[in-house]
Design an enzyme around this catalytic site. Structure first.
Site, mmCIF file in Angstrom:
data_model
loop_
_atom_site.group_PDB
_atom_site.id
_atom_site.type_symbol
_atom_site.label_atom_id
_atom_site.label_comp_id
_atom_site.label_asym_id
_atom_site.label_seq_id
_atom_site.Cartn_x
_atom_site.Cartn_y
_atom_site.Cartn_z
ATOM 1 N N GLU A 1 2.939 2.763 -2.163
ATOM 2 C CA GLU A 1 3.202 3.597 -3.332
ATOM 3 C C GLU A 1 1.991 3.819 -4.225
ATOM 4 O O GLU A 1 1.934 4.772 -4.985
ATOM 5 C CB GLU A 1 4.350 2.972 -4.154
ATOM 6 C CG GLU A 1 5.659 2.999 -3.379
ATOM 7 C CD GLU A 1 6.725 2.070 -3.928
ATOM 8 O OE1 GLU A 1 7.547 2.523 -4.722
ATOM 9 O OE2 GLU A 1 6.739 0.880 -3.536
ATOM 10 N N VAL B 1 0.810 -1.220 0.000
ATOM 11 C CA VAL B 1 0.000 0.000 0.000
ATOM 12 C C VAL B 1 0.849 1.279 0.000
ATOM 13 O O VAL B 1 0.307 2.379 -0.011
ATOM 14 C CB VAL B 1 -0.960 0.037 1.213
ATOM 15 C CG1 VAL B 1 -1.924 -1.134 1.152
ATOM 16 C CG2 VAL B 1 -0.181 0.022 2.530
#
Lengths: 349, 752
Positions: free
Chosen positions: B717, B715
């Site tokens: 990027e 989660v």
């Protein structure tokens, strides 16, 4: 060697004497000077700390209705002084649109007048800068200059003055009080800052040793209280210097402008007061066509100094908008986003 | 709590007691009270200070340094220059593998970029070292700097990103474009950006013989340990790194930077512990950046709005002496179903520091261009941008034809659009105004990021007193690893979090793999889960093989672990506490080991990605072009959510990074000198609170039984992807002006 003497004089007279030594600089809030010293941009040999000088941190209401603001009054304290904000709302709005809350808590009124340009080439000691090193040349010319001056610049310097505070102050005929070795004097803020010409290292009318003791607003300035705004275009919503900004203040008699004041920020090395444009507005009706003509006049002499032609059009438009906002009336409260175009209604045609 | 059924999970572990809870950060009080100890907060006895002198030119040679002046300054102990820097065991210009980057550690007098270290001054105080560095007054032999994408010949790189091919083709793009009934071609530009983590790169290095103690922020302790061991010719296990907290890394703290190595060399030279911390402006050079890109998008559709071809070509830059190629075109691999897709890269060599992985490397600029182009193509087809995306929804990975391990993108579109109110959007631009007269625009973008894993290891211990320990050398960069991994650890041991001691953040613990690629929770979490499974299996063996245990006769698969007890799966009335089992067996503690890594079989069978949909509302002043993002709604599906609070925070952070990409971030480089002209946080703009007044993240449920045992995707990027494009599209929708040069600045909108 970055050695300097540090002194904290107890009286104004001692401070002026200490500041008269060549290479001396006054230290108040330090929000600009400390950065410049750490970055190797300024090397004062004597640092005269005036931050605790008595008597300079007061806001005095004069018997004629004017106000005298001590040089050591903090930006935040002035902006939040209720009577001041009511009488000079555009000044309060400008103050609150500057920097961050933390910086406004530290920065002083006198220091604000003397803050240096934000030109990157002035800060970058590997670049040529006539302000930093007279005669060295100006690397901003031909460099990254989309935010540089469009008025009053010279081939020797295309920087701008970054102050928000000074813009409405200039429009409202503020006067700077100085104390120096030769005594006291007062200079209108409009003529306090100098255009670069061939001596961009000379930024103000101040002589070595002179100290700003106060900034005064005349009683007449309060007559604009009902129709005064400051507007600032930024590349982010807060905590950014102006791309361009404008103060506009009107005295209205019904549907007629009795007197108009305009000043522009971010366009020149000094707050720019287009008096011809102001004069055009006197006696006119406050409508968009009139404002457009005044704005055209205000920017008549503007010229790009690089990749910044857009600022001429932007400045023209901000004059129109600031006048329209002023004509619509000063809001009851300073907006939550002071001086931002996102703060309220657009009242243009 | 519901039991999560996972195909690869050891059947005796019951997940979900701790995983899924919004625990607050375990180190939150430390951080909010200023007592969390970051690397530069350390001050071992006898420590001295090192300060870099850096190059002011981009290309040439240092011809003189006034070493005598620096050494004469009171407090200065040593001045390190190429003349006296101890030789390293390994050439710093060697490149033995793609993750090894060439560094500048005073190996010679060559200058390859602005802000390259050219000397190090060591002194008793920071002030003396700083002054000493100024006194060096370097002189240079200067050569012309190559500073823009057109200032050197371009070449086709051998590899892009972490080793992918520069060019990939599926189907016949030319034929697809020729057959299309509508086509667009557009060129998008993105600027150089710098990671600018809040915490500057730093190191506190202390040698004891050939043993090296290091306090330094790193996103990859084991890899950094190996890199430093190679450079100094010592054993990796003789290097002890402590990196409990990072003040952000974003890819720039993964590999051990040149300046940090210089601090270690200086410590060896002066025979005392040395602290070296970069100044903000020194971070604009030797510690990586995102290279600028110029991206050419060519898309075609048939008369139904179905893509017939998608071509994404990227021109970018790398340094003159090393290769990192921003793999921006690869953003077009996985999102939209097109019978023909071609992605390609070319690069030029410039006089800059070597670019590096920077949060969503490739995906961030690639997505900005792709999502803008998709919007332009939808317009050309006269279609709503969401309808167009649904029309071209990829049911299988377009390039490979593989099925997705899971893909809840449809649900992301639905939930995001519903929450945002997308259905009310007029198709044409410049149709909406607010009460104040501001132009209002709505735009959207699709988010995608690969679900990656590195390899990680963990150790788990159960003690007779009923408590447990999990050890893993994981990295908390601010994302909340201390908390999320501890939750996984508690579940892995069948214990409450307060009964589970979680040890992390030092290099003497098992290697957790790199905290990068949004893969850390999956990798380290899977290793922890595996180690817990191992120790619970041993515990179960002790119980089920013992006639005195109520669990006697239940095989391993027949027990579950919960709350410090093992239960018979088929009869939960029969259970025994860990304490009773270990006491009877006479063990003070038992230990398990585990590994987390991708399953090769699953990798070859499935395409693995997290997905999302981002919806943006902008307001634009019609006269001034000033833009404000007034609303952002992101809906993301990324498998198992270990800690909703941390995950939401990651999405927020990513989306704000997207705002920054769209509207603010931009390293201003002087074209003549290559000098960064805004190397400070006053002028290198990132959003402030007023720029993100209203931001929401929807956590869309998604279960994935293929990515790893826990079903975790990354989660960290994905929030950037989709967002920059959504904002660009919203700006177009507000103004009717398509800005193709990022960041979108007001001068590009004036006259709108």
């Amino acid at each position: 060697m970055n050695r300097f003497e540090y002194a904290r004089p107890a009286t104004l007279a001692e401070a002026v004497a200490a500041g008269a030594v060549p290479g001396a600089a006054y230290l108040a809030g330090g929000t600009n000077l400390m950065d410049l010293m750490k970055g190797g941009v300024m090397h004062p040999g004597h640092l005269v700390d005036i931050s605790r000088l008595p008597g300079l941190d007061r806001i005095e209401w004069l018997s004629d209705g004017g106000v005298r603001i001590g040089a050591l009054v903090r930006n935040a304290d002035l902006a939040h002084e209720t009577k001041f904000a009511r009488q000079f709302p555009a000044v309060a709005e400008a103050l609150l649109s500057g920097a961050s809350a933390q910086l406004r808590n530290a920065a002083t009124v006198g220091g604000n007048l003397l803050q240096r340009t934000r030109c990157a080439y002035f800060y970058d000691t590997a670049s040529a800068c006539n302000k930093r090193n007279p005669g060295a040349g100006c690397d901003a010319v031909g460099g990254e200059n989309r935010l540089h001056a469009i008025l009053g610049w010279s081939e020797h310097c295309i920087a701008t003055n970054p102050s928000d505070f000074c813009v409405p102050l200039t429009a409202l005929d503020a006067v700077v009080e100085l104390q120096g070795p030769a005594g006291r004097r007062a200079i209108p803020l409009e003529t306090f800052h100098l255009l670069p010409g061939s001596t961009p290292e000379r930024e103000t009318m101040m002589q070595q040793g002179e100290l700003i003791t106060a900034v005064c607003l005349p009683a007449e300035a309060a007559r604009f209280a009902g129709n005064a705004r400051y507007l600032k275009i930024r590349e982010r919503t807060s905590y950014a210097f102006a791309v361009v900004s404008a103060a506009a203040a009107l005295r209205l008699d019904g549907e007629t402008i009795v007197e108009a004041r305009i000043a522009l920020g971010g366009v020149a090395l000094k707050p720019w007061r287009p008096r011809t444009a102001e004069a055009m507005l006197a006696g006119a009706r406050p409508d968009p066509a009139v404002f457009n003509r005044a704005a055209e006049t205000a920017l008549a002499g503007a010229k790009a100094s690089g990749d910044n032609a857009f600022k001429i059009e932007l400045a023209r438009r901000i004059v129109v908008r600031a006048l329209a906002l002023a004509a619509a009336g000063t809001p009851e409260r300073v907006p939550a986003l002071p001086a931002s175009p996102f703060a309220g209604a657009i009242t243009h045609a | 709590m519901p039991e999560i059924a996972l195909s690869q999970a050891p059947a005796h572990i019951r997940m979900g007691s701790s995983i899924g809870q919004s625990l607050t950060r375990r180190e939150g009080v430390l951080k909010t009270t200023g007592t969390a100890r970051f690397a530069a907060d350390n001050h071992p006895p006898g420590m001295v200070y090192a300060v870099l002198a850096v190059s002011s030119i981009a290309r040439g040679r240092v011809t003189s340094l006034d070493v005598a002046a620096a050494k004469a300054h009171s407090g200065v102990i040593e001045v390190m220059t190429p003349a006296n820097t101890p030789r390293l065991a390994q050439d710093p210009d060697a490149k033995l593998h793609p993750f090894m980057f060439r560094i500048e550690v005073l190996q010679n007098d060559t200058v390859r970029y602005v802000n390259q270290p050219i000397a190090v001054v060591v002194a008793e105080t920071l002030e003396a070292a700083t002054e000493g560095a100024l006194l060096l007054a370097p002189a240079y032999e200067t050569e012309p700097a190559r500073t823009g994408l057109d200032s050197n010949d371009s070449f086709i790189p051998q590899a892009v990103g972490a080793g992918g091919p520069a060019e990939e083709t599926h189907g016949d793009v030319d034929a697809g474009l020729a057959a299309a009934s509508a086509r667009i071609e557009a060129v998008y530009e993105t600027p150089a950006q710098y990671h600018n983590a809040m915490e500057p790169h730093s190191v506190v290095a202390a040698w004891d013989g050939n043993t090296l103690s290091l306090d330094m922020p790193t996103q990859a302790m084991a890899m950094t340990q190996g890199r430093i061991a190679g450079l100094f010719g010592i054993a990796p296990e003789d290097i002890h790194i402590r990196s409990p907290f990072l003040g952000g890394g974003f890819g720039s703290k993964a590999l051990g930077s040149g300046p940090q190595v210089l601090g270690i060399i200086a410590a060896r030279l002066v025979g005392r512990p040395v602290k070296l911390v970069l100044r903000r402006e020194q971070m604009f050079g030797p510690v990586g950046h995102r290279a600028p890109t110029r991206q050419t998008m060519r898309l075609g559709t048939d008369d139904q709005g179905a893509l017939t071809a998608l071509s994404h070509h990227v021109k970018t830059a790398t340094s003159t002496f090393d290769d990192f190629i921003e793999p921006a075109a690869n953003a077009s691999h996985a999102l939209y179903a097109s019978p023909a897709i071609k992605t390609s890269h070319e690069a030029v060599r410039l006089d800059t520091g070597t670019p590096l992985f920077m949060r969503a490397p490739g995906e961030a600029p690639g997505s900005a261009a792709l999502e803008s182009a998709i919007d332009e193509m939808a317009l050309a087809c006269g279609m709503d941008p969401l309808a167009f995306r649904l029309k071209n929804y990829a049911e299988v990975e377009p390039m490979s034809g593989k099925p997705f391990s899971s893909k809840a993108l449809r649900q992301c579109y639905e939930q995001g659009a519903e929450r945002f109110g997308w259905a009310a959007r007029p198709l044409a631009p410049r149709q909406m105004r607010d009460d104040a007269g501001m132009l209002v625009g709505w735009g959207m973008g699709t988010a995608v990021f690969p679900a990656l894993m590195f390899q990680g290891h963990a150790r788990a211990v159960l003690r007779q007193d009923g408590t447990g320990v999990v050890e893993i050398g994981a990295h908390d960069m601010g994302q909340g690893a201390w908390t999320a991994l501890a939750q996984i650890a508690a579940d892995a041991l069948g214990l409450d979090p307060d009964q589970t001691e979680f040890r992390s953040g030092t290099s003497d613990l098992p290697d957790a793999g790199i905290a990068g690629g949004s893969a850390h929770t999956a990798t380290a979490g899977a290793a922890i889960h595996d180690a817990g499974g191992d120790v619970i299996a041993k515990l179960a063996d002790l119980a089920t093989g013992d006639q005195r245990s109520p669990l006697f006769g239940a095989n391993n698969a027949g027990v579950i672990a919960r709350g410090g007890r093992l239960y018979r799966r088929d009869d939960e009335a029969r259970s025994e506490s860990y304490t009773d089992i270990l006491t009877r067996a006479g063990h003070a503690e038992i230990e398990g080991r585990g590994t987390g890594a991708s399953d090769p079989a699953a990798l070859s069978a499935y395409a693995m990605y997290a997905h999302g949909a981002v919806f943006a509302e902008v307001k634009v002043d019609p006269d001034f072009g000033q833009v404000r993002v007034t609303r952002l709604v992101g809906a993301f599906a990324a498998g198992t959510v270990v800690n909703p609070r941390m995950v939401r925070s990651q999405y927020y952070g990513g989306m704000i990074w997207g705002v920054s990409f769209a509207l603010h971030e931009h390293a201003v480089m002087d074209k003549r000198t290559g000098r960064p002209m805004n190397p400070n946080l006053a002028e290198y703009h990132v959003p402030v609170n007023a720029d993100v007044p209203n931001i929401e993240a929807i956590l869309v449920e998604e279960r994935d039984v293929h990515v790893n045992a826990l079903g975790i995707k990354g989660v960290g990027e994905i929030g950037i992807t989709g967002t920059a494009g959504a904002i660009a599209n919203a700006v177009w929708h507000a103004t009717g002006v398509r800005v193709r040069r990022f960041p979108i600045t007001l001068d590009q909108l004036i006259g709108a």
